[in-house]
Motif scaffolding. Structure first.
Motif, mmCIF file in Angstrom:
data_model
loop_
_atom_site.group_PDB
_atom_site.id
_atom_site.type_symbol
_atom_site.label_atom_id
_atom_site.label_comp_id
_atom_site.label_asym_id
_atom_site.label_seq_id
_atom_site.Cartn_x
_atom_site.Cartn_y
_atom_site.Cartn_z
ATOM 1 N N GLU A 48 0.847 -1.203 0.000
ATOM 2 C CA GLU A 48 0.000 0.000 0.000
ATOM 3 C C GLU A 48 0.878 1.248 0.000
ATOM 4 O O GLU A 48 0.628 2.202 -0.735
ATOM 5 C CB GLU A 48 -0.885 -0.019 1.247
ATOM 6 N N LEU A 49 1.931 1.166 0.833
ATOM 7 C CA LEU A 49 2.855 2.286 0.950
ATOM 8 C C LEU A 49 3.537 2.545 -0.388
ATOM 9 O O LEU A 49 3.703 3.687 -0.823
ATOM 10 C CB LEU A 49 3.908 1.952 2.009
ATOM 11 N N ARG A 50 3.879 1.460 -1.075
ATOM 12 C CA ARG A 50 4.538 1.562 -2.381
ATOM 13 C C ARG A 50 3.615 2.339 -3.341
ATOM 14 O O ARG A 50 4.038 3.282 -4.003
ATOM 15 C CB ARG A 50 4.823 0.173 -2.926
ATOM 16 N N ASP A 51 2.316 1.935 -3.356
ATOM 17 C CA ASP A 51 1.357 2.604 -4.235
ATOM 18 C C ASP A 51 1.251 4.088 -3.893
ATOM 19 O O ASP A 51 1.192 4.940 -4.783
ATOM 20 C CB ASP A 51 -0.032 1.947 -4.109
ATOM 21 N N LEU A 52 1.249 4.344 -2.573
ATOM 22 C CA LEU A 52 1.127 5.735 -2.138
ATOM 23 C C LEU A 52 2.365 6.529 -2.535
ATOM 24 O O LEU A 52 2.257 7.663 -3.001
ATOM 25 C CB LEU A 52 0.936 5.795 -0.624
ATOM 26 N N TYR A 53 3.522 5.917 -2.376
ATOM 27 C CA TYR A 53 4.768 6.583 -2.762
ATOM 28 C C TYR A 53 4.745 6.895 -4.259
ATOM 29 O O TYR A 53 5.223 7.944 -4.689
ATOM 30 C CB TYR A 53 5.968 5.697 -2.450
ATOM 31 N N LYS A 54 4.186 5.962 -5.031
ATOM 32 C CA LYS A 54 4.139 6.154 -6.482
ATOM 33 C C LYS A 54 3.222 7.327 -6.851
ATOM 34 O O LYS A 54 3.346 7.897 -7.922
ATOM 35 C CB LYS A 54 3.667 4.876 -7.169
ATOM 36 N N MET A 55 2.257 7.593 -5.968
ATOM 37 C CA MET A 55 1.390 8.749 -6.197
ATOM 38 C C MET A 55 2.089 10.017 -5.713
ATOM 39 O O MET A 55 1.927 11.088 -6.261
ATOM 40 C CB MET A 55 0.099 8.614 -5.394
ATOM 41 N N TYR A 56 2.845 9.850 -4.640
ATOM 42 C CA TYR A 56 3.380 11.008 -3.931
ATOM 43 C C TYR A 56 4.635 11.585 -4.594
ATOM 44 O O TYR A 56 4.691 12.769 -4.899
ATOM 45 C CB TYR A 56 3.668 10.576 -2.501
ATOM 46 N N PHE A 57 5.626 10.699 -4.856
ATOM 47 C CA PHE A 57 6.920 11.203 -5.299
ATOM 48 C C PHE A 57 6.898 11.934 -6.645
ATOM 49 O O PHE A 57 7.622 12.921 -6.800
ATOM 50 C CB PHE A 57 7.954 10.081 -5.298
ATOM 51 N N PRO A 58 6.083 11.482 -7.637
ATOM 52 C CA PRO A 58 6.090 12.217 -8.908
ATOM 53 C C PRO A 58 5.729 13.691 -8.739
ATOM 54 O O PRO A 58 6.094 14.515 -9.566
ATOM 55 C CB PRO A 58 5.043 11.478 -9.747
ATOM 56 N N ALA A 106 15.069 3.414 2.991
ATOM 57 C CA ALA A 106 15.348 2.446 4.066
ATOM 58 C C ALA A 106 14.469 1.208 3.892
ATOM 59 O O ALA A 106 14.885 0.092 4.185
ATOM 60 C CB ALA A 106 15.103 3.090 5.406
ATOM 61 N N LEU A 107 13.265 1.435 3.408
ATOM 62 C CA LEU A 107 12.318 0.313 3.276
ATOM 63 C C LEU A 107 12.439 -0.410 1.936
ATOM 64 O O LEU A 107 12.346 -1.626 1.856
ATOM 65 C CB LEU A 107 10.887 0.838 3.409
ATOM 66 N N PHE A 108 12.619 0.385 0.858
ATOM 67 C CA PHE A 108 12.535 -0.220 -0.475
ATOM 68 C C PHE A 108 13.860 -0.248 -1.236
ATOM 69 O O PHE A 108 13.940 -0.814 -2.318
ATOM 70 C CB PHE A 108 11.498 0.529 -1.327
ATOM 71 N N GLY A 109 14.879 0.435 -0.692
ATOM 72 C CA GLY A 109 16.191 0.424 -1.334
ATOM 73 C C GLY A 109 16.137 1.042 -2.716
ATOM 74 O O GLY A 109 15.476 2.067 -2.938
ATOM 75 N N GLU A 110 16.813 0.382 -3.656
ATOM 76 C CA GLU A 110 16.952 0.893 -5.019
ATOM 77 C C GLU A 110 15.603 1.109 -5.705
ATOM 78 O O GLU A 110 15.444 1.991 -6.540
ATOM 79 C CB GLU A 110 17.777 -0.081 -5.865
ATOM 80 N N GLU A 111 14.643 0.274 -5.296
ATOM 81 C CA GLU A 111 13.316 0.345 -5.928
ATOM 82 C C GLU A 111 12.722 1.747 -5.821
ATOM 83 O O GLU A 111 11.908 2.152 -6.656
ATOM 84 C CB GLU A 111 12.383 -0.676 -5.251
ATOM 85 N N ARG A 117 0.958 7.681 8.292
ATOM 86 C CA ARG A 117 0.220 6.759 9.164
ATOM 87 C C ARG A 117 0.713 5.332 8.956
ATOM 88 O O ARG A 117 0.996 4.610 9.905
ATOM 89 C CB ARG A 117 -1.276 6.849 8.853
ATOM 90 N N LEU A 118 0.912 4.960 7.693
ATOM 91 C CA LEU A 118 1.391 3.607 7.388
ATOM 92 C C LEU A 118 2.792 3.372 7.927
ATOM 93 O O LEU A 118 3.108 2.312 8.451
ATOM 94 C CB LEU A 118 1.386 3.374 5.874
ATOM 95 N N ARG A 119 3.615 4.442 7.779
ATOM 96 C CA ARG A 119 4.983 4.305 8.267
ATOM 97 C C ARG A 119 5.008 4.121 9.774
ATOM 98 O O ARG A 119 5.747 3.305 10.307
ATOM 99 C CB ARG A 119 5.805 5.525 7.879
ATOM 100 N N VAL A 120 4.169 4.910 10.458
ATOM 101 C CA VAL A 120 4.095 4.774 11.924
ATOM 102 C C VAL A 120 3.664 3.358 12.273
ATOM 103 O O VAL A 120 4.258 2.702 13.132
ATOM 104 C CB VAL A 120 3.115 5.816 12.516
ATOM 105 N N LEU A 121 2.665 2.868 11.554
ATOM 106 C CA LEU A 121 2.181 1.502 11.809
ATOM 107 C C LEU A 121 3.290 0.500 11.568
ATOM 108 O O LEU A 121 3.492 -0.430 12.353
ATOM 109 C CB LEU A 121 0.993 1.183 10.904
#
Ligand code: ATP
Length: 748
Positions: free
Chosen positions: A219-229, A499-504, A527-531
């Protein structure tokens, strides 16, 4: 199946290879004491697998190997040959050769038909044919009555074996051993199962947490994909904002320079025009002007006073002249009125010359300033009334006297007034000069002020613009800070993502088509990171591997437990079945033995009664509260003919021998073993009993081969073949086939 041959080589007293062939049903072995006869019986025990050295009268393996004057053998070997055409021995050979060799180091070798085997293999093979190293078919010297002296339980075992139940008891024993091992194994595995269970439970929880964390990570990955661009937009915004700030700063700086330039200009303008000096001069001129004006005013007041005095003098002169010229009151009054009127007009005109009176008022009064002759009769009458009052006042208060008049005083007064006028004139000139100067200075100052003001206005305009620009700069900076904060949040998130996903993480910045307008992306990410961070989730792959390994191991253990339980169950069933078989066969066999025993007993004792029966033997209890349990044993009771003796302990040596023989023979009769070896079982028998014993032997020999070691002639006489054993001076036993007569002499 029958016993064909025994070969002894290096075993006990048999130094050299010695062979005994058992070609008849009954073979006798005879010889003097100590010649080695019993060693033959022990050779049988040895080769059939006896494990007790004591039963072979030895303490260690070495004791079984020949040592004597003839030398010292390194190995003791015994070989027994069976005819197995009937396949009673469960092996596919018509002739079975069993061999055992003991070496001086105590090691043993076993062979069946030349192939090395284990002792167990030999025991098993023989048990199938109801023979073994021990048992009632081999009775050692002096052990004939052993069957009487052992306890009921051991006796039951001997009878069981005699009944051919050993194969079942071995199986049962094996099954029990296996069951014990299975149960032990089961207990171990259950302990292992129990010990690993909490670990598995813990690992399961961990793995579940990891799974949950994995989902959260997805879920975090999907959110990051929305966030970082979105970072790119903010970076661009930031660049723009920085440019804007720079531009604003440049503009402000430029204005600052402009203002500085204008200020320099302003100060130079001020200095060049000498405004300050002019202003100071102006103050001085103003002050002088004020002084001149004050002095002039005071002179004018002086002139006013002088004029008043001159008026009074002139009035006095008129009054004097009127007085001198007039004859009656009417005329006097008329003249006084006219004078008063003139005086009033002059006064009024004087007053009207004052600057403090408005023009409108002056005009209005001007109309009234007419000469006395032009007045209306009413107006003249008002003046006359006034003149009369004056006249009256003058004549009423003092004696009417001739009015006084001093012409010199008038001249002096007029001179003074002229002087004052002159002085005023001078002052007016000065005043005019000063006013000119003042106006001049004012003009100069005003013109320089105009230039300064222009510059100042320009400065003010610029300052206003500057402050507007500063406002914009502050706003821009504030916006810049906000963008920086946003970018900082991106950086923080990026570090966390790495830290979580490395090169990805690099792939998260790639713009995608998802037209996401979720404003709470960052909030959700946090919130996800805290969890994830608070979840205390292990990221170690070891946990997963250990869980996998342990689960597999658990499955293995479970299967093993199930298998073991199944095995234990079937073993229990087998044991129960075997116990049942043993019990049924035993009870049946014992019954038959009992009958045979009774027969043999009464034959041997010429009457009386011998009986074997089952008894319950109480088992030892751990405590008195435990229920009493029993095991079965076999007891013997005897009733000798013509005697009241019933207990075994009360029998004589011969009677004990007879009873034992009766029982042993009864057992052999019920389940005949292939061969029976009896070592001086007949030693205690008298002649009559020896005969009966001989009869019974022949009876037994119908079913079993008999090898009889004996000194008894009667017994010898029943043998088909007799071996004589002798011992020479070298301590080695020798074997030879002998006739009955020779045997008799050898035995002696
Ligand atoms: P009896 O008639 O008195 O019963 P026996 O003929 O049965 O006597 P055994 O008991 O068989 O005699 O033999 C005993 C003899 O065997 C003893 O003299 C003993 O020294 C001898 N002997 C036993 N072991 C060995 C050995 N390892 N080496 C040499 N001789 C041995």
């Amino acid at each position: 199946m029958y016993l064909k041959e025994l070969e002894i080589n290096g075993f006990k007293s048999f130094a050299k290879k010695s062979n005994l062939s058992f070609t008849t049903a009954i073979s006798g072995i005879v010889g003097p004491n100590g010649s080695g006869k019993s060693n033959v019986a022990e050779a049988f025990r040895f080769v059939l697998g006896e494990q007790s050295l004591k039963n072979m009268r030895g303490k260690k393996g070495e004791d079984l190997i020949f040592t004597g004057a003839a030398g010292r053998e390194n190995r003791g070997a015994v070989k027994v040959v069976f005819d197995n055409k009937d396949r009673k021995l469960n092996i596919d050979y018509s002739e079975v050769i069993i061999e055992r060799v003991v070496s001086r180091d105590g090691t043993n070798e076993y062979m069946i038909n030349g192939s090395k085997v284990r002792a167990k293999d030999i025991t098993e093979l023989l048990s199938g044919a109801n023979i073994g190293a021990s048992g009632h078919h081999i009775i050692s010297q002096g052990e004939a009555d052993k069957i009487l002296s052992i306890n009921p339980k051991d006796r039951k075992n001997v009878i069981e074996e005699a009944l051919g139940l050993k194969v079942f008891t071995i199986k049962k024993y094996e099954a029990e051993r296996k069951l014990k091992r299975t149960n032990e194994h089961l207990a171990e595995v259950r302990i292992e199962q129990k010990t690993t269970a909490p670990r598995i439970k813990y690992l399961k929880r961990e793995v579940e947490k990891m799974e949950k964390a994995r989902l959260m990570k997805d879920e975090l990955r999907d959110l990051y994909k929305m966030y970082f661009p979105k970072k790119r937009t903010h970076v661009e915004q930031n660049e723009q904002k920085q440019k804007e700030i720079q531009l604003l700063q440049q503009q402000i700086d430029a204005i600052g320079q402009q203002v500085a330039g204008l200020q320099t200009e302003l100060s130079s303008v001020t200095e060049a025009s000498g405004v300050e000096q002019k202003t100071q001069d102006l103050v001085v001129v103003e002050k002088q002007l004020q002084e001149v004006k004050t002095k002039k005013a005071s002179l004018e007041r002086e002139i006013g006073k002088a004029d008043a005095r001159i008026e009074i003098a002139l009035e006095n002169k008129q009054r004097y002249e009127v007085y001198l010229n007039s004859q009656n009151d009417g005329e006097v009054i008329e003249k006084i009125s006219a004078v008063l009127h003139d005086i009033w007009i002059r006064w009024a005109k004087k007053i009207l010359s004052s600057e403090q009176i408005s023009q409108e008022r002056k005009d209005r009064w001007e109309k009234q300033f007419v000469s006395y002759g032009q007045l209306t009769e009413d107006q003249k009458e008002e003046d006359r009334v006034l003149a009369r009052e004056v006249e009256k006042a003058i004549s009423g208060t003092e004696q009417v006297s001739a009015p006084t008049f001093d012409p010199e005083q008038l001249v002096a007064l007029e001179t003074e007034r002229n002087r004052l006028n002159e002085e005023i004139k001078q002052l007016s000139t000065k005043e005019a000069e000063l006013e000119n100067k003042r106006d001049e200075l004012d003009d100069i100052r005003d013109s320089s002020e105009t230039v300064g003001q222009k510059v100042q206005i320009e400065i003010l305009t610029l300052e206003k613009k500057k402050s507007e620009l500063l406002g914009s700069l502050n706003t821009a900076k504030l916006q810049g800070q906000q963008i920086s904060q946003t970018l900082h949040a991106f950086d923080t998130q990026e570090a966390a993502a790495r830290a979580l996903f490395g090169e990805e993480t690099n792939t998260f910045f790639v713009a995608n088509d998802s037209n996401n307008s979720d404003l709470n992306v960052l909030e959700k990410i946090m919130r996800l990171r805290v969890l994830l961070e608070n979840g205390g989730v292990s990221t170690s792959t070891d946990v997963m591997e250990e869980y996998k390994k342990l689960t597999e191991h658990k499955e293995f253990i479970d299967t093993e437990i199930a298998d073991l339980e199944k095995t234990a169950e079937s073993l229990l069933a087998l044991i129960a079945d075997l116990s049942e078989q043993i019990d049924v066969r035993f009870r049946k066999g014992l019954e038959t033995i009992n009958k045979e025993f009774a027969t043999f007993f009464s034959t041997l004792f010429s009457g009386g009664k011998g009986e074997v029966f089952l008894v319950d033997i109480p088992l030892k209890r751990e405590s008195e509260d435990d229920p009493q349990e029993y095991e079965l044993g076999v007891d013997i009771s005897v009733a000798l003919p013509n005697k009241k003796v019933r207990g075994l302990s009360m029998l004589s040596g011969g009677e004990r021998s007879l009873t034992s023989i009766a029982l042993l023979f009864a057992m052999s009769a019920v389940t005949p073993p292939p061969f029976i070896i009896l070592d001086e079982t007949d030693a205690a028998l008298d002649e009559a009993n020896s005969k009966r014993y001989g009869d019974m032997i022949e009876l037994l020999a119908k079913e079993s081969q008999l090898i009889l070691i004996t000194h008894n002639r009667e017994t010898m006489s029943r043998a088909g073949i007799l071996y004589g054993v002798t011992m020479g001076g070298d301590g080695a036993s020798r074997l030879l086939s002998v006739s009955l007569e020779e045997a008799e002499s050898v035995a002696k």
